[in-house]
Scaffold this active site. Sequence first.
Site, PDB file in Angstrom:
ATOM      1  N   ARG A  63      32.833  45.083  39.191  1.00  0.00           N
ATOM      2  CA  ARG A  63      33.841  46.095  38.842  1.00  0.00           C
ATOM      3  C   ARG A  63      34.737  46.420  40.040  1.00  0.00           C
ATOM      4  NH1 ARG A  63      33.517  52.291  37.730  1.00  0.00           N
ATOM      5  NH2 ARG A  63      35.241  52.561  36.266  1.00  0.00           N
TER       6      ARG A  63
ATOM      7  N   HIS B 197      38.824  46.482  40.123  1.00  0.00           N
ATOM      8  CA  HIS B 197      39.635  47.639  40.544  1.00  0.00           C
ATOM      9  C   HIS B 197      40.447  47.330  41.796  1.00  0.00           C
ATOM     10  CE1 HIS B 197      37.579  51.062  38.097  1.00  0.00           C
ATOM     11  NE2 HIS B 197      37.712  49.960  37.394  1.00  0.00           N
ATOM     12  N   ASP B 198      40.015  46.375  42.593  1.00  0.00           N
ATOM     13  CA  ASP B 198      40.845  45.915  43.708  1.00  0.00           C
ATOM     14  C   ASP B 198      42.058  45.161  43.171  1.00  0.00           C
ATOM     15  OD1 ASP B 198      41.760  45.301  46.261  1.00  0.00           O
ATOM     16  OD2 ASP B 198      40.559  43.467  46.387  1.00  0.00           O
TER      17      ASP B 198
ATOM     18  N   VAL C 209      45.193  46.873  41.498  1.00  0.00           N
ATOM     19  CA  VAL C 209      46.003  47.801  42.294  1.00  0.00           C
ATOM     20  C   VAL C 209      46.565  47.054  43.499  1.00  0.00           C
ATOM     21  CG1 VAL C 209      46.004  49.987  43.541  1.00  0.00           C
ATOM     22  CG2 VAL C 209      44.531  49.701  41.535  1.00  0.00           C
TER      23      VAL C 209
ATOM     24  N   ASP D 153      43.560  42.599  47.359  1.00  0.00           N
ATOM     25  CA  ASP D 153      43.898  42.729  48.778  1.00  0.00           C
ATOM     26  C   ASP D 153      42.967  43.685  49.519  1.00  0.00           C
ATOM     27  OD1 ASP D 153      44.587  45.144  47.714  1.00  0.00           O
ATOM     28  OD2 ASP D 153      46.689  45.096  48.347  1.00  0.00           O
TER      29      ASP D 153
ATOM     30  N   ASN E 232      37.858  55.652  40.055  1.00  0.00           N
ATOM     31  CA  ASN E 232      36.930  55.231  41.116  1.00  0.00           C
ATOM     32  C   ASN E 232      35.974  56.327  41.585  1.00  0.00           C
ATOM     33  OD1 ASN E 232      38.207  52.747  41.091  1.00  0.00           O
ATOM     34  ND2 ASN E 232      39.600  53.259  42.770  1.00  0.00           N
TER      35      ASN E 232
ATOM     36  N   PRO F 239      43.207  50.598  33.331  1.00  0.00           N
ATOM     37  CA  PRO F 239      43.108  51.245  32.022  1.00  0.00           C
ATOM     38  C   PRO F 239      41.842  52.096  31.901  1.00  0.00           C
ATOM     39  CG  PRO F 239      42.699  48.887  31.832  1.00  0.00           C
ATOM     40  CD  PRO F 239      43.123  49.130  33.241  1.00  0.00           C
TER      41      PRO F 239
ATOM     42  N   HIS G  82      31.226  43.924  30.545  1.00  0.00           N
ATOM     43  CA  HIS G  82      30.411  45.055  30.098  1.00  0.00           C
ATOM     44  C   HIS G  82      29.118  44.585  29.415  1.00  0.00           C
ATOM     45  CE1 HIS G  82      34.117  47.981  30.207  1.00  0.00           C
ATOM     46  NE2 HIS G  82      33.775  47.521  31.391  1.00  0.00           N
TER      47      HIS G  82
HETATM   48  C1  HEM Z   1      39.472  46.434  29.589  1.00  0.00           C
HETATM   49  C2  HEM Z   1      39.579  47.582  30.229  1.00  0.00           C
HETATM   50  C3  HEM Z   1      38.400  48.221  30.914  1.00  0.00           C
HETATM   51  C4  HEM Z   1      38.043  49.519  30.811  1.00  0.00           C
HETATM   52  C5  HEM Z   1      38.761  50.585  30.013  1.00  0.00           C
HETATM   53  C6  HEM Z   1      36.857  49.694  31.610  1.00  0.00           C
HETATM   54  C7  HEM Z   1      36.215  50.901  31.780  1.00  0.00           C
HETATM   55  C8  HEM Z   1      34.997  51.057  32.393  1.00  0.00           C
HETATM   56  C9  HEM Z   1      34.297  52.311  32.504  1.00  0.00           C
HETATM   57  C10 HEM Z   1      34.816  53.650  32.051  1.00  0.00           C
HETATM   58  C11 HEM Z   1      33.107  52.059  33.112  1.00  0.00           C
HETATM   59  C12 HEM Z   1      32.017  53.068  33.438  1.00  0.00           C
HETATM   60  C13 HEM Z   1      32.305  53.721  34.770  1.00  0.00           C
HETATM   61  C14 HEM Z   1      31.458  54.946  35.035  1.00  0.00           C
HETATM   62  O1  HEM Z   1      31.029  55.612  34.103  1.00  0.00           O
HETATM   63  O2  HEM Z   1      31.233  55.268  36.222  1.00  0.00           O
HETATM   64  C15 HEM Z   1      33.065  50.640  33.387  1.00  0.00           C
HETATM   65  C16 HEM Z   1      32.014  49.985  33.984  1.00  0.00           C
HETATM   66  C17 HEM Z   1      32.042  48.663  34.332  1.00  0.00           C
HETATM   67  N1  HEM Z   1      33.119  47.807  34.220  1.00  0.00           N
HETATM   68 FE1  HEM Z   1      34.769  48.145  33.135  1.00  0.00          FE
HETATM   69  N2  HEM Z   1      36.508  48.503  32.148  1.00  0.00           N
HETATM   70  C18 HEM Z   1      37.417  47.564  31.770  1.00  0.00           C
HETATM   71  C19 HEM Z   1      37.463  46.254  32.163  1.00  0.00           C
HETATM   72  C20 HEM Z   1      36.593  45.690  33.067  1.00  0.00           C
HETATM   73  C21 HEM Z   1      36.780  44.424  33.711  1.00  0.00           C
HETATM   74  C22 HEM Z   1      38.002  43.529  33.536  1.00  0.00           C
HETATM   75  C23 HEM Z   1      35.690  44.220  34.499  1.00  0.00           C
HETATM   76  C24 HEM Z   1      35.371  43.071  35.415  1.00  0.00           C
HETATM   77  C25 HEM Z   1      36.038  41.950  35.463  1.00  0.00           C
HETATM   78  C26 HEM Z   1      34.818  45.363  34.320  1.00  0.00           C
HETATM   79  C27 HEM Z   1      33.578  45.507  34.871  1.00  0.00           C
HETATM   80  C28 HEM Z   1      32.763  46.615  34.715  1.00  0.00           C
HETATM   81  C29 HEM Z   1      31.379  46.652  35.134  1.00  0.00           C
HETATM   82  C30 HEM Z   1      30.590  45.482  35.643  1.00  0.00           C
HETATM   83  C31 HEM Z   1      30.931  47.953  34.914  1.00  0.00           C
HETATM   84  C32 HEM Z   1      29.547  48.528  35.254  1.00  0.00           C
HETATM   85  C33 HEM Z   1      29.610  49.003  36.709  1.00  0.00           C
HETATM   86  C34 HEM Z   1      28.314  49.579  37.253  1.00  0.00           C
HETATM   87  O3  HEM Z   1      27.283  49.602  36.579  1.00  0.00           O
HETATM   88  O4  HEM Z   1      28.346  50.041  38.415  1.00  0.00           O
HETATM   89  N3  HEM Z   1      35.404  46.244  33.468  1.00  0.00           N
HETATM   90  N4  HEM Z   1      34.228  50.062  32.951  1.00  0.00           N
END
Ligand code: HEM
Length: 318
Positions: free
Chosen positions: A62, A66-67, A70, A74, A94, A163, A193
Site C-alpha cells: 500500500r 500511495h507513493d 502522489v 518518487d 495516510n 481515491p 485487498h
Molecule cells: C482502488 C482504490 C483504492 C481504495 C479506495 C483503497 C482504500 C483502502 C483503504 C481505505 C484501506 C484501509 C486503510 C486503513 O483502514 O488504515 C486500504 C488498505 C490497503 N490497500 Fe487499498 N485502496 C485502493 C487501491 C489499492 C491499491 C491500488 C493497492 C496496491 C496496489 C492497495 C493496497 C492496499 C493494501 C495492501 C491494504 C492493506 C494495508 C495494511 O494492512 O496495512 N489499495 N485501502
Amino acid sequence: MASYTKFFVTFSMVFIFLACSSHAQLSASFYATSCPTLLSIVSTAMNQAVSNQQRMGASILRMHFHDCFVQGCDASVLLDDTATFTGEKNAGPNQNSLRGFEVIDTIKTRVEAACNATVSCADILALAARDGVVALGGPSWTVPLGRRDARTASQSAANSQIPGPGSSLSALTTAFAAKGLNARDLTALSGSHTIGQARCTVFRNRIYNDTNIDPAFATLRRRGCPTTGGDANLAPLDIRSPVAFNNDYYTNLVGRRGLLHSDQELFNNGTQDTLVQTYSTNNALFSSDFAAAMIRMGNINPLTGANGEIRRNCRRLN
Ligand code: HEM
Ligand SMILES: *[C@@H]1O[C@H](CO)[C@@H](O)[C@H](O)[C@H]1NC(C)=O
Ligand SMILES: *[C@@H]1O[C@H](CO)[C@@H](O)[C@H](O)[C@H]1NC(C)=O
Ligand SMILES: *[C@@H]1O[C@H](CO)[C@@H](O)[C@H](O)[C@H]1NC(C)=O
C-alpha cells in the site's frame, strides 16, 4: 567543413541525449554493476519482516501505491514532516493508517552499507512491495529500476489524488485514469485487498448503510465495528484468506462480501462485473494482470537522470 561536421555531430549527440533523457526509461538492470546485491538484500529483509508480521507485506504494498499516486513513484511518501517541511504522512489517506516505514529504514541502512549513495528510496519501495507480495504467495514480476527520490512532497495531492473508500466506480476510474491507468488496471490492482486490514472508520458506513452487502457478512463485521467508537478496530479486507495473496478478493465481491464500499463498486452491476467474475475463477489471469498493472503503476512519472536525488536517509532530504 571538418569543424562544421564536428559541430553537427556534437549537436546531434546532444540532441539525441536530450531526446533520450526526456523519455527516460526505467531498466531492470539499472543497478546490475553499481549494486549487484540489492535484490537479495531487499528480498531477505522483506522475508524477515513478513515472517515477523504477515501484515507487513500488505502495508508495504500500500505504501508503494500511495507513493506512486502522489507526484509519481518518487519516495515522497517517506519524508517526515519537520518544522519547515510538510510531507504526506499526515494526509487523510495516510495518517494513522500507512505503516511499515521502519522496515524501509532497515532495508535502506543495509543497502547503504553495501552500496553507498547509489540506490534510491523509491526503487527500494518498489522492490519491497513486490517482495512482500511474493512472501505472501502472490505473483512475482521484474521491477524496472532507476527512479530517483523527490526533493518535494505534496500533502494536498495526497488528499485529493488517492481515491477514498467511499468512492463510486466512476470516481475510481477517473482517479486511475488521471495516473494513466485504465479500468482493467483498477480492477486488477484492487486485488491487493486480498491481503491486509482496514479500520472500522473506513468501512462503518458500508456495513450499516449499504444494501449491496451479504447480510451475514454485515452482521459479522458490525460486531467488531460499532456505530460509534472503535474507529481503529481492524477487520481483514479479505474474509477468506487475509494473509494469502490470491484471487479470493474477487470471490468475496461476487458474494457481496467486499469490505469497502469502493471494493463492492467493482461488482455492482457495472462495467467491471465480468472481469471480477473472471478473476474470481481464474487466478492465473488475475496474477498476470496484477503483475503487469503493478509495473504500469510503478512507472508513474519517475524522476530519472539528473532529476531529484539519491536520498541518504529515506525520511529526509539530503
Ligand atoms: C482502488 C482504490 C483504492 C481504495 C479506495 C483503497 C482504500 C483502502 C483503504 C481505505 C484501506 C484501509 C486503510 C486503513 O483502514 O488504515 C486500504 C488498505 C490497503 N490497500 Fe487499498 N485502496 C485502493 C487501491 C489499492 C491499491 C491500488 C493497492 C496496491 C496496489 C492497495 C493496497 C492496499 C493494501 C495492501 C491494504 C492493506 C494495508 C495494511 O494492512 O496495512 N489499495 N485501502
Ligand atoms: C557515503 O557517501 C556519502 C555521500 O557521498 C559520503 O559522505 C560518505 O563519506 C560515504 N561513506 C562511506 C563509508 O563511504
Ligand atoms: C448512514 O447514513 C446516514 C445518512 O447518510 C448517516 O447519517 C449515518 O451516519 C450513516 N451511518 C453509519 C453507521 O455510518
Ligand atoms: C443487480 O441488479 C439485479 C437486478 O436489478 C439485482 O437483483 C441485484 O441485486 C443487483 N446486484 C448488485 C450487486 O447490486
